[in-house]
Design an enzyme around this catalytic site. Structure first.
Site, PDB file in Angstrom:
ATOM      1  N   PRO A  70      40.655  35.401  35.851  1.00 41.63           N
ATOM      2  CA  PRO A  70      41.690  36.061  36.627  1.00 41.63           C
ATOM      3  C   PRO A  70      42.184  37.327  35.946  1.00 41.63           C
ATOM      4  O   PRO A  70      42.239  37.406  34.728  1.00 41.63           O
ATOM      5  CB  PRO A  70      42.809  35.029  36.671  1.00 41.63           C
ATOM      6  N   GLU A  71      42.533  38.301  36.760  1.00 39.83           N
ATOM      7  CA  GLU A  71      43.137  39.533  36.276  1.00 39.83           C
ATOM      8  C   GLU A  71      44.630  39.492  36.656  1.00 39.83           C
ATOM      9  O   GLU A  71      45.113  38.446  37.093  1.00 39.83           O
ATOM     10  CB  GLU A  71      42.421  40.733  36.898  1.00 39.83           C
TER      11      GLU A  71
END
Length: 289
Positions: free
Chosen positions: A2-3
């Site tokens: 995830p960013e």
DNA sequence: TGCAGTGTTGCTTC
DNA sequence: CGAAGCAACACTGC
């Protein structure tokens, strides 16, 4: 995996579910996931009895402020899932909102499991075991996090600040956007999307960018990340929130994992290249070098 | 079957 | 010093 938008979605979800709860037990089948303190036993001993005061995010790091001036840091790296729910250890099962083959797999990859005082649990599932958990003293952590670049969605990350941090660097724009020490939270998905929106080629050298282009990149950073947070992240593949639900940004991504398809702006075919060891997707027509 | 590719980061090497 | 390569680990897809 995830960013910034995915991590933000997870943090918001956790704040709704576990604020004020106390850790009563921790289980692992993979002690190496805990990097600090060195032994898992020590980690467990120090966390047991601590209460969760606040959950927040710095870049892609998830941070649990705990009683006793401690902070639990979790980084999901490529394939981590931070989840909330209840599991029976006997069967290692979870009852997520959505059911499917991925959910079954997520269950098998749970390597760290925190039990809370209301019987609910927080789990770190991670296929590749790149993810990590660390327990810090509040003051020590502050120093540790100070090496990260500014938060792109903060109000004080204005165009001047963006230029200040960016123009200190050299190299290709895509690589620099993904550098956590320059700006925190942007990875492969959103750097591709930001550069498409700004109509800037990922290979462009920082020093060749003019003011108009810098302005467009700055604007795209704010807009793309804000939109992605609104849409609860991107699930082109296996990203899920803490309840196992997908995000929605993949529906409106323009280039990421769209190689071979037509550019929605000009109709040219989206191209994929190798850049700094990663893949980069862009439109060769509207993102000219 | 085998090997490149996968959303990250940090260390080593040149 | 910066840039590139690779390791950490495990699976998928061509």
């Amino acid at each position: 995996m995830p960013e910034l938008p995915e991590v933000e979605t997870i943090v918001r979800g956790l704040n709704e579910k576990v604020l004020g709860r106390t850790f009563i037990d921790i289980w692992t089948d993979s002690k190496k996931i805990v990097k600090k303190p060195e032994s898992f036993e020590q980690f467990k001993k120090e966390i047991k009895g601590k209460t969760i005061l606040k959950i927040w995010r710095r870049g892609k790091n998830i941070l649990f402020d705990l009683s006793g001036n401690k902070v639990l840091l979790i980084h999901q790296k490529l394939t981590g899932h931070l989840l909330h729910g209840t599991w029976s250890m006997k069967h290692r099962t979870w009852q997520p909102k959505e059911r499917g083959p991925l959910e079954e797999k997520i269950n098998t990859y749970i390597h760290l499991l925190f039990t809370l005082d209301n019987g609910k649990m927080v789990a770190l599932s991670d296929l590749r075991k790149f993810g990590k958990a660390e327990l810090w003293e509040t003051e020590e952590l502050k120093k540790e996090l100070s090496s990260l670049g500014p938060e792109p969605l903060d109000r004080d990350f204005d165009f001047e600040e963006f230029k200040r941090v960016l123009l200190k660097t050299r190299g290709k724009i895509k690589k620099i956007l993904m550098d956590q020490k320059v700006i925190a939270g942007i990875g492969n998905i959103y750097s591709d999307e930001i550069l498409w929106q700004a109509k800037v080629n990922p290979l462009r050298q920082i020093k060749t960018l003019n003011k108009k282009e810098l302005k467009k990149i700055y604007k795209a950073i704010k807009e793309v990340l804000k939109k992605a947070v609104e849409l609860r992240g991107t699930s082109t593949s296996d990203y899920r929130d803490i309840e196992g639900k997908k995000g929605f940004f993949q529906k409106q991504r323009k280039v990421y994992r769209r190689e071979g398809e037509k550019c929605s702006r000009c109709g040219a075919i989206i191209k994929k290249i190798k850049l700094a060891g990663r893949s980069a997707r862009f439109c060769p027509k509207c993102q000219k070098v």
